[in-house]
Scaffold this motif. Structure first.
Motif, mmCIF file in Angstrom:
data_model
loop_
_atom_site.group_PDB
_atom_site.id
_atom_site.type_symbol
_atom_site.label_atom_id
_atom_site.label_comp_id
_atom_site.label_asym_id
_atom_site.label_seq_id
_atom_site.Cartn_x
_atom_site.Cartn_y
_atom_site.Cartn_z
ATOM 1 N N ILE A 66 52.721 14.429 39.894
ATOM 2 C CA ILE A 66 53.188 13.954 40.922
ATOM 3 C C ILE A 66 54.427 14.719 41.348
ATOM 4 C CG2 ILE A 66 54.045 11.847 42.249
ATOM 5 C CD1 ILE A 66 51.169 11.704 41.126
ATOM 6 N N THR A 67 54.452 15.399 42.623
ATOM 7 C CA THR A 67 55.539 16.276 43.007
ATOM 8 C C THR A 67 56.379 15.683 44.281
ATOM 9 O OG1 THR A 67 54.032 17.264 44.729
ATOM 10 C CG2 THR A 67 54.221 18.329 42.236
ATOM 11 N N LYS A 68 55.641 14.627 44.978
ATOM 12 C CA LYS A 68 56.565 13.936 46.098
ATOM 13 C C LYS A 68 56.292 12.336 45.751
ATOM 14 C CE LYS A 68 55.971 17.870 49.376
ATOM 15 N NZ LYS A 68 55.265 18.285 50.521
ATOM 16 N N GLN A 69 57.269 11.476 46.269
ATOM 17 C CA GLN A 69 57.137 10.073 46.431
ATOM 18 C C GLN A 69 58.248 9.741 47.299
ATOM 19 O OE1 GLN A 69 58.042 8.669 42.499
ATOM 20 N NE2 GLN A 69 60.291 8.815 42.559
ATOM 21 N N ASP A 70 57.557 8.658 47.982
ATOM 22 C CA ASP A 70 58.459 7.758 49.112
ATOM 23 C C ASP A 70 57.950 6.096 49.110
ATOM 24 O OD1 ASP A 70 60.356 7.812 51.415
ATOM 25 O OD2 ASP A 70 58.349 7.531 52.463
ATOM 26 N N GLN A 71 58.815 5.512 48.886
ATOM 27 C CA GLN A 71 58.365 4.176 48.990
ATOM 28 C C GLN A 71 57.113 3.616 48.462
ATOM 29 O OE1 GLN A 71 59.486 3.199 53.202
ATOM 30 N NE2 GLN A 71 61.767 3.303 52.572
ATOM 31 N N GLY A 72 56.717 4.086 47.322
ATOM 32 C CA GLY A 72 55.324 3.583 46.387
ATOM 33 C C GLY A 72 54.104 4.324 47.170
ATOM 34 N N ARG A 73 54.608 5.600 47.694
ATOM 35 C CA ARG A 73 53.464 6.607 48.173
ATOM 36 C C ARG A 73 53.585 7.824 47.315
ATOM 37 N NH1 ARG A 73 54.944 6.028 54.230
ATOM 38 N NH2 ARG A 73 56.897 6.411 53.077
ATOM 39 N N TYR A 74 52.699 8.434 46.732
ATOM 40 C CA TYR A 74 52.810 9.592 45.780
ATOM 41 C C TYR A 74 51.816 10.781 46.410
ATOM 42 C CZ TYR A 74 55.024 5.916 43.672
ATOM 43 O OH TYR A 74 55.722 4.754 43.124
ATOM 44 N N MET A 89 48.312 8.784 46.081
ATOM 45 C CA MET A 89 48.361 7.553 45.218
ATOM 46 C C MET A 89 49.137 6.683 46.179
ATOM 47 S SD MET A 89 48.144 8.205 41.248
ATOM 48 C CE MET A 89 49.906 7.989 41.090
ATOM 49 N N VAL A 90 49.051 5.466 46.110
ATOM 50 C CA VAL A 90 49.839 4.368 46.649
ATOM 51 C C VAL A 90 49.974 3.229 45.564
ATOM 52 C CG1 VAL A 90 48.190 3.252 47.912
ATOM 53 C CG2 VAL A 90 50.399 3.384 48.787
ATOM 54 N N VAL A 91 51.302 2.556 45.572
ATOM 55 C CA VAL A 91 51.365 1.378 44.765
ATOM 56 C C VAL A 91 51.573 0.236 45.695
ATOM 57 C CG1 VAL A 91 53.700 1.492 44.583
ATOM 58 C CG2 VAL A 91 52.429 0.531 42.789
ATOM 59 N N SER A 92 51.026 -0.934 45.221
ATOM 60 C CA SER A 92 51.025 -2.101 46.038
ATOM 61 C C SER A 92 52.224 -2.844 45.884
ATOM 62 C CB SER A 92 49.659 -3.168 45.817
ATOM 63 O OG SER A 92 50.102 -3.661 44.433
ATOM 64 N N LEU A 98 47.911 0.206 41.590
ATOM 65 C CA LEU A 98 47.625 1.527 41.882
ATOM 66 C C LEU A 98 46.274 1.923 42.530
ATOM 67 C CD1 LEU A 98 48.719 3.627 38.990
ATOM 68 C CD2 LEU A 98 50.103 3.575 41.082
ATOM 69 N N ARG A 99 46.408 2.661 43.776
ATOM 70 C CA ARG A 99 44.999 3.275 44.376
ATOM 71 C C ARG A 99 45.312 4.602 44.446
ATOM 72 N NH1 ARG A 99 40.537 -0.098 45.637
ATOM 73 N NH2 ARG A 99 39.786 1.704 46.321
ATOM 74 N N SER A 100 44.285 5.239 44.133
ATOM 75 C CA SER A 100 44.471 6.749 44.475
ATOM 76 C C SER A 100 43.014 7.255 44.948
ATOM 77 C CB SER A 100 44.655 7.523 43.164
ATOM 78 O OG SER A 100 43.669 7.757 42.439
ATOM 79 N N ALA A 101 43.175 8.482 45.737
ATOM 80 C CA ALA A 101 42.045 9.146 46.248
ATOM 81 C C ALA A 101 42.214 10.665 45.920
ATOM 82 C CB ALA A 101 41.863 8.926 47.627
ATOM 83 N N ASP A 102 41.126 11.446 45.933
ATOM 84 C CA ASP A 102 41.142 12.964 45.897
ATOM 85 C C ASP A 102 40.087 13.290 46.942
ATOM 86 O OD1 ASP A 102 38.616 12.692 44.248
ATOM 87 O OD2 ASP A 102 39.794 12.701 42.409
ATOM 88 N N SER A 103 39.412 14.466 46.677
ATOM 89 C CA SER A 103 38.647 14.868 47.727
ATOM 90 C C SER A 103 37.220 14.445 47.599
ATOM 91 C CB SER A 103 38.418 16.544 47.326
ATOM 92 O OG SER A 103 37.948 17.035 46.204
ATOM 93 N N ASP A 104 36.778 13.772 46.561
ATOM 94 C CA ASP A 104 35.496 13.166 46.504
ATOM 95 C C ASP A 104 35.408 11.921 45.782
ATOM 96 O OD1 ASP A 104 36.231 14.158 43.946
ATOM 97 O OD2 ASP A 104 34.745 15.578 43.846
ATOM 98 N N GLY A 105 36.465 11.245 45.509
ATOM 99 C CA GLY A 105 36.293 9.803 44.885
ATOM 100 C C GLY A 105 37.616 9.271 44.889
#
Length: 138
Positions: A66-74, A89-92, A98-105
């Motif tokens: 994780i290289t950047k974060q802001d108010q529960g967004r990564y 990624m984002v935290v509720s 946590l929820r996360s996404a990449d290029s295919d899932g």
């Protein structure tokens, strides 16, 4: 005196309860883990290991950075021996889910403590289902 008590009660009613807002989790840095997966055919972090189109069990050493974060967004990357991709990624609001996404899932997971979180991943084509416990690398 009675008027003062009523005024004080009314003022407190409109002020609402004082709720301390918990800080967003600090996830900056590198996190490593070994996945437990079920896959169909060669897939991303699992390369061509095992080949074929039959479902099989697989594992891969993964690193989320994780290289950047802001108010529960990564923003970061996920890397294995043969594959690298962006990881969002984002935290509720509960500061744990946590929820996360990449290029295919995408993944669903939770923060266990300040040095570990789990992500369970799903991808449609090629099919992959996995869970990984990530621990903060020092």
């Amino acid at each position: 005196m009675r008027g003062s008590v009523i005024f004080l009660f009314a003022a407190m009613s409109f002020a609402g309860p004082a709720v301390a807002q918990e800080a967003w989790p600090d996830l900056l840095g590198k996190w490593g883990g070994k996945s437990r997966a079920v896959i169909m055919s060669p897939a991303g972090h699992y390369g061509s290991a095992g080949g074929g189109s039959e479902p099989r069990f697989a594992s891969s050493d993964l690193v989320v950075e994780i290289t950047k974060q802001d108010q529960g967004r990564y923003i970061g990357t996920i890397v294995s021996a043969g594959h690298k991709e962006e990881k969002l990624m984002v935290v509720s609001e509960d500061r744990k889910t946590l929820r996360s996404a990449d290029s295919d899932g995408n993944s669903f997971g939770h923060i266990i403590d300040s040095n570990s979180f789990e992500l369970c991943y799903a991808q449609v084509a090629p099919s992959v289902a996995s869970c990984t416990l990530f621990r903060r690398e020092k």
